[in-house]
Design a protein around this motif. Structure first.
Motif, PDB file in Angstrom:
ATOM      1  N   CYS A 178      -2.260  -1.480  -0.186  1.00  8.50           N
ATOM      2  CA  CYS A 178      -1.125  -1.957   0.604  1.00  8.50           C
ATOM      3  C   CYS A 178      -1.592  -2.847   1.754  1.00  8.50           C
ATOM      4  CB  CYS A 178      -0.312  -0.788   1.142  1.00  8.50           C
ATOM      5  SG  CYS A 178       0.630   0.074  -0.119  1.00  8.50           S
ATOM      6  N   VAL A 235      -0.282  -6.582   2.280  1.00  5.88           N
ATOM      7  CA  VAL A 235       0.389  -6.950   3.531  1.00  5.88           C
ATOM      8  C   VAL A 235      -0.377  -8.065   4.230  1.00  5.88           C
ATOM      9  CG1 VAL A 235       0.983  -6.130   5.851  1.00  5.88           C
ATOM     10  CG2 VAL A 235       1.572  -4.759   3.856  1.00  5.88           C
ATOM     11  N   ILE A 264       4.434   1.289   4.291  1.00  7.71           N
ATOM     12  CA  ILE A 264       4.656   1.009   2.864  1.00  7.71           C
ATOM     13  C   ILE A 264       3.907   2.006   1.983  1.00  7.71           C
ATOM     14  CG2 ILE A 264       4.219  -0.678   1.036  1.00  7.71           C
ATOM     15  CD1 ILE A 264       4.762  -2.864   3.159  1.00  7.71           C
ATOM     16  N   SER A 265       2.675   2.369   2.377  1.00 11.73           N
ATOM     17  CA  SER A 265       1.866   3.240   1.518  1.00 11.73           C
ATOM     18  C   SER A 265       2.345   4.699   1.516  1.00 11.73           C
ATOM     19  CB  SER A 265       0.397   3.181   1.928  1.00 11.73           C
ATOM     20  OG  SER A 265       0.186   3.793   3.179  1.00 11.73           O
TER      21      SER A 265
END
Length: 99
Positions: A15, A19, A47-48
């Protein structure tokens, strides 16, 4: 447990790379001023986390079972030690009152 941790770390790193690529190309906001590295790290963490929650469900359950077994084993050892201590204490009291 180590396997789960490494898998979580792998998802976070993936991620982070995505990103960073999105921010570098301008597809994602760059943050404010000098906050760019912190922005990228925070966004990668956000996000992760849900990805790890969904993707690593089975691995998390396995790790949970291992931790639970370890805790149960430790509790059993503590109870056994406590029982031995109680027996030694009872024996000492019984031997002391006989005199």
């Amino acid at each position: 447990m180590l396997r789960y941790t490494l898998m979580r770390l792998g998802i976070f790193v993936a991620c982070l790379v995505v990103v960073w690529g999105l921010v570098f190309t301008g597809l994602a906001p760059r943050g404010l001023g000098a906050s760019n590295p912190f922005w990228i790290l925070l966004l990668a963490l956000v996000i992760s986390a849900p990805i790890s929650f969904v993707v690593l469900r089975k691995e998390r359950d396995r790790a949970s079972v291992q931790v639970s077994r370890r805790v149960d084993r430790m509790k059993a050892n503590i109870d056994a030690s406590r029982a031995q201590e109680d027996m030694a204490d009872d024996a000492a009291r019984a031997g002391g009152s006989a005199s």
